[in-house]
Design an enzyme around this catalytic site. Structure first.
Site, PDB file in Angstrom:
ATOM      1  N   ASP A  11       0.862  -1.181   0.000  1.00 24.76           N
ATOM      2  CA  ASP A  11       0.000   0.000   0.000  1.00 24.76           C
ATOM      3  C   ASP A  11       0.902   1.236   0.000  1.00 24.76           C
ATOM      4  O   ASP A  11       2.125   1.125   0.208  1.00 24.76           O
ATOM      5  CB  ASP A  11      -0.895  -0.050   1.258  1.00 24.76           C
ATOM      6  CG  ASP A  11      -1.689   1.221   1.450  1.00 24.76           C
ATOM      7  OD1 ASP A  11      -2.409   1.613   0.509  1.00 24.76           O
ATOM      8  OD2 ASP A  11      -1.584   1.824   2.529  1.00 24.76           O
ATOM      9  N   ASP A  13      -0.277   5.208   0.987  1.00 22.51           N
ATOM     10  CA  ASP A  13      -0.552   6.158   2.070  1.00 22.51           C
ATOM     11  C   ASP A  13      -0.643   5.443   3.413  1.00 22.51           C
ATOM     12  O   ASP A  13      -1.411   4.495   3.584  1.00 22.51           O
ATOM     13  CB  ASP A  13      -1.877   6.882   1.814  1.00 22.51           C
ATOM     14  CG  ASP A  13      -1.843   7.721   0.557  1.00 22.51           C
ATOM     15  OD1 ASP A  13      -1.428   8.882   0.639  1.00 22.51           O
ATOM     16  OD2 ASP A  13      -2.218   7.198  -0.504  1.00 22.51           O
ATOM     17  N   ASP A 173      -1.666  -0.824   6.041  1.00 26.75           N
ATOM     18  CA  ASP A 173      -1.836  -0.176   7.342  1.00 26.75           C
ATOM     19  C   ASP A 173      -3.289  -0.043   7.768  1.00 26.75           C
ATOM     20  O   ASP A 173      -3.562   0.576   8.807  1.00 26.75           O
ATOM     21  CB  ASP A 173      -1.213   1.226   7.308  1.00 26.75           C
ATOM     22  CG  ASP A 173      -2.047   2.206   6.478  1.00 26.75           C
ATOM     23  OD1 ASP A 173      -2.580   3.172   7.048  1.00 26.75           O
ATOM     24  OD2 ASP A 173      -2.185   1.984   5.261  1.00 26.75           O
TER      25      ASP A 173
END
Length: 226
Positions: A11, A13, A173
């Site tokens: 991922d 961001d 995240d």
């Protein structure tokens, strides 16, 4: 060179970059045009993770205004240039990012970036932080497949890399990252310090890291035995 994993999908961001301050600034500029807001940084952080359009919808809802589809299209269209002007002013790399990517490249592990972020933003941020050479495959928000938390973006990245799901893992995240990886039957590593609205320990990850400096050791623990 290591035998497993053959590929690591990341991922963006909240995993490789901390873009929340720039996204926060652009979001509040957008809301201010309608006399709304401002929203706090923690509020906006909690809205990140399922694409810019979803963030815009959540931001207006949090500011007390619901948007129909036409209004959302319009506000999303306004958000794009606002954020485009604020892509790297305050954004920073997450701790351990460069070290983790360098170690994987050294070990000849293929890498892909899988993010709901708009494609124009991905390219500029990668160039700004000199990260583009790590990612021969990028599956972004305009890839034409359903966004995370659906597994389709991960499937597309694996297809482009020529790697099976069992030979790869996903690093993220957020709940969207977790659900995407689990739906794709991939090993999952989650990293603290991002934008999750839920405790990472509750999301069923194979490993939760404090930061990406721990990734290399985690891969050794996750490698199939024998």
């Amino acid at each position: 060179m290591i035998s497993w994993p053959k590929a690591v999908l990341f991922d963006f961001d909240g995993t490789l970059i901390d873009s929340a301050l720039d996204i926060h600034a652009a979001t509040n500029m957008l809301l201010a045009r309608d006399g709304l807001g401002p929203l706090s940084l923690p509020d906006v952080k909690a809205m990140i993770g399922e694409g810019t359009r979803k963030l815009v919808e959540r931001a207006f809802a949090a500011a007390g205004r619901s948007l129909d589809d036409a209004e959302l299209d319009d506000k999303y269209g306004q958000m794009v240039p606002l954020y485009a002007a604020n892509l790297t002013k305050l954004t920073q790399l997450m701790p351990g990012t460069t070290e983790a990517l360098t170690a994987l490249q050294r070990d000849k592990v293929a890498m892909a970036l899988v993010t709901n972020k708009p494609d124009f933003a991905i390219a500029e941020i990668l160039e700004h932080f000199d990260l583009a050479n790590y990612f021969p495959v990028i599956v972004g928000g305009e890839s034409g497949v359903p966004h995370k938390p659906a597994p389709d973006m991960l499937y597309l990245a694996l297809e482009k890399l020529g790697v099976e799901a069992g030979d790869a893992l996903f690093v993220g995240d957020s709940p969207a990252d977790a659900r995407s990886a689990q739906a794709a039957n991939m090993k999952l590593v989650l990293v603290e310090g991002g934008y999750s609205r839920e405790p990472l320990e509750s999301l069923g990850a194979d490993v939760v890291l404090q930061d990406l400096s721990e990734l290399e050791a985690a891969l050794a623990r996750l490698a199939p035995k024998g």
